[in-house]
Design a protein around this motif. Sequence first.
Motif, mmCIF file in Angstrom:
data_model
loop_
_atom_site.group_PDB
_atom_site.id
_atom_site.type_symbol
_atom_site.label_atom_id
_atom_site.label_comp_id
_atom_site.label_asym_id
_atom_site.label_seq_id
_atom_site.Cartn_x
_atom_site.Cartn_y
_atom_site.Cartn_z
ATOM 1 N N VAL A 80 27.728 39.747 26.500
ATOM 2 C CA VAL A 80 28.808 39.390 25.569
ATOM 3 C C VAL A 80 28.800 37.905 25.236
ATOM 4 N N ARG A 81 27.793 37.160 25.655
ATOM 5 C CA ARG A 81 27.774 35.732 25.388
ATOM 6 C C ARG A 81 27.747 35.469 23.883
ATOM 7 N N LEU A 136 34.616 39.685 20.477
ATOM 8 C CA LEU A 136 34.805 41.123 20.568
ATOM 9 C C LEU A 136 36.156 41.516 19.984
ATOM 10 N N GLU A 137 36.223 42.728 19.486
ATOM 11 C CA GLU A 137 37.516 43.257 19.078
ATOM 12 C C GLU A 137 38.283 43.690 20.314
ATOM 13 N N ALA A 139 32.206 33.485 25.310
ATOM 14 C CA ALA A 139 32.468 34.915 25.091
ATOM 15 C C ALA A 139 33.965 35.095 24.856
ATOM 16 N N ARG A 140 34.332 35.657 23.694
ATOM 17 C CA ARG A 140 35.737 35.705 23.296
ATOM 18 C C ARG A 140 36.115 37.069 22.731
ATOM 19 N N TYR A 141 37.418 37.243 22.522
ATOM 20 C CA TYR A 141 37.917 38.449 21.853
ATOM 21 C C TYR A 141 39.064 38.058 20.935
ATOM 22 N N ARG A 142 39.318 38.922 19.957
ATOM 23 C CA ARG A 142 40.406 38.675 19.014
ATOM 24 C C ARG A 142 41.623 39.487 19.445
ATOM 25 N N VAL A 198 37.425 35.977 26.943
ATOM 26 C CA VAL A 198 37.530 37.185 27.753
ATOM 27 C C VAL A 198 37.648 36.798 29.223
ATOM 28 N N HIS A 199 38.010 37.768 30.040
ATOM 29 C CA HIS A 199 37.956 37.611 31.482
ATOM 30 C C HIS A 199 36.815 38.480 32.005
ATOM 31 N N THR A 200 36.098 37.999 33.014
ATOM 32 C CA THR A 200 34.952 38.720 33.545
ATOM 33 C C THR A 200 35.158 39.039 35.020
ATOM 34 N N LEU A 201 34.589 40.181 35.425
ATOM 35 C CA LEU A 201 34.630 40.604 36.817
ATOM 36 C C LEU A 201 33.268 41.147 37.199
ATOM 37 N N ASN A 202 32.917 41.033 38.465
ATOM 38 C CA ASN A 202 31.659 41.594 38.941
ATOM 39 C C ASN A 202 31.813 42.067 40.375
#
Length: 427
Positions: A240-241, A245-246, A366-369, A379-383
């Motif tokens: 997603v870099r 994203l929607e 990496a962003r979202y609208r 965005v927030h990321t998790l792994n």
Amino acid sequence: MLDIKWIRDNAAALDAALSKRGADAQSATLISLDEARRAVVQKAQDMQSRRNAASKEIGAAMGQKNMELAEKLKAEVAAIKVDLPAAEEEERRITAELNDALSRIPNIPLADVPVGRDENDNVVARVTGDKPRWNHPAKEHYEIGEALGWMDFEGAAKIAGARFTILKGQLARLERAIGQFMLDTHTMEHGYTEVQPPLMVRDDAMYGTGQLPKFAEDLFRTTDDRWLIPTAEVPLTNLVREQILEHDALPLRLTALTPCFRSEAGSAGRDTRGMLRQHQFNKVELVSITDAQSSIAEHERMTECAETVLKKLGLHFRTMTLCTGDMGFGSQKTYDIEVWLPGQNTYREISSCSVCGDFQARRMNARYRDRADKAVKFVHTLNGSGTAVGRALIAVMENYLDEDGSITIPDVLLPYMGGLKKIEKAS
């Protein structure tokens, strides 16, 4: 990466968070660099503005036949043209220095993370299942595997050196079965999308998830300046870099079964026997991309998904909340799942699930609208590990050991074993 604007407004909070992590205060240094950057940016802008204004004044002076003034202004413009590149270069240098300093600052722990120095200060969140009870003695996995004839450390050392393992025959099939079982569980029951990512990535991918620049010594680099992935978190998160994203596309839930490669630079003398700490190992990775409001709940969900794998395997484990001093660089909060190994008579980590907030997203852009206000946000990321396949194999071997040295295959793995119900000695 943390936002320098947030640091300027929350300098004390940053230093307090770093103190909880056992790190030195950094706000004064970072703000000083930002002040220097702002000053040189303003200087360059002032020079550009003056150049533009002087250029207009030249035309006016020439229109008024004031050639002396026109020549003076031309000399001023020429001097600015000479000095401006130096100012712009200074701006680039200070900006790079600031970004490098920011890239080495760890994430801010969430408020409910226990404060502590190291693994001794981690807190038990829950304990699941029971330890096995036998009439025969427990053994470590390498004793079991070598006695069965399906695990070869000496042969691996001849081929590749220390911290490698060769699995053969029934044991190789069992490891493959464990990985496939995990993938099927996460894709068919937990809603993750399976991905087969590259095993080599470029600098910017490693930077995006926080392995670079701070942890370069823990990685393997190729001769053409790529990096072998230490975990599938790197390619999965970087999918997603540099995107917007929607909101309706979130959450994205991705999983992959890949080899992972780690130099284990800081592990000299630790776990030298067996396959607990290897340069190459297989792992099923879980990655989630969420909006800002959902990441905490997603963290709990991801951890439960990893726990489900161990429950299905019938393994005893405990889930630990890591303290501030034991968390990973990019984590806001981490749960470690530790499986019981009878041969070692202790718990060992088999999964680590972390929520990172927007820390990685800022590095990856990496962003979202947002559907509510249409604003573009990170965005927030998790792994998380869902789980480490080799360590799951170790746990199955030690927990399902029979008195005669064979290994009973857990019921959930039988569909993957082609009718085999026990791992027995090679003939």
